[in-house]
Structure formats: structure tokens, C-alpha cells
Write a protein that holds these residues in place. Structure first.
Motif: not given
Length: 122
Positions: A84-85, A101, A103-105
Motif C-alpha cells: 500500500t506504500s 494499482s 482498487d486504489h489501495k
């Protein structure tokens, strides 16, 4: 020759639109890519299927699944980072890089490096 619908340019643009539609339908946003369209579809399809089939999602399992799939189909040496990061700075083989990415997560970095076989000592 007039472009009556069968020209190369139209075909290329049409395939780009279809690729964008595919990504949109699968909840994918491509951040950066240097990979042929068929491999991009393979990466996204494999990532989505692996993610959706895992009872308990782990980044490590998804990364392993993608790496194993791409090593098996396209040869070594693929690398995959999922999270995620994270920060990264990598060197990749031409035509072997995709950062996207879901689902934007969940962010997925998939890239290939050249492997030189060790020479036998005489």
C-alpha cells in the motif's frame, strides 16, 4: 490510401481504447508501463484472479504468485513488489516493467531484469 476502417493507425488506437476499458473494468489504474499490451493484460488478469481467490490476502502471496507466473511464461528473472506504500528505484529490461494499482489501495510493481548465467570454471 484512405483510411476506411482497416488502417494500422485505427487499429492501434482501437486497441489502446480496449486496453483502457479493460483496466477500468478491472479496477486498475496504470501508473507507469513499459510492457506490450498482451503482457499488461496478463499481469492485471493474474493479479486480479490471485487477489480475488485468496481467502486471506497478503501482499507477499500476491507478489509470489505474479513472479512465479511471469517467470514460468516469459522466463526469468521477474520481480514483484506489492503493498500500500513503498518507494522504489529499479532498473528493468526493455519491455518488462509495469506499475499499477488495483482498487486504489494495492500497488503492484512488476519488472524483469536480465540474468547472466554463471560460466563453468575449467
Amino acid at each position: 490510401m484512405a483510411n476506411g476502417g482497416g488502417g494500422r493507425r485505427r487499429s492501434f488506437c482501437s486497441s489502446q481504447v480496449e486496453l483502457a476499458d479493460f483496466f477500468s473494468a478491472t479496477g486498475v489504474r496504470v501508473v507507469a508501463v513499459d510492457m506490450p499490451p498482451f503482457m499488461q493484460i496478463h499481469a492485471v488478469d493474474c493479479a486480479r484472479k490471485a487477489h480475488d481467490s485468496l481467502e486471506k490476502f497478503t501482499s507477499k502471496t500476491l507478489a509470489f504468485t505474479l513472479k512465479k507466473e511471469f517467470d514460468g511464461v516469459y522466463g526469468p528473472a521477474w520481480h514483484c513488489i506489492v503493498g500500500t506504500s513503498f518507494g522504489s528505484f529499479v532498473t528493468h529490461s526493455v519491455g518488462g516493467f509495469m506499475y499499477f494499482s488495483m482498487d486504489h489501495k494495492i500497488y503492484i510493481l512488476l519488472f524483469k531484469t536480465t540474468v547472466q548465467r554463471a560460466q563453468e570454471l575449467n
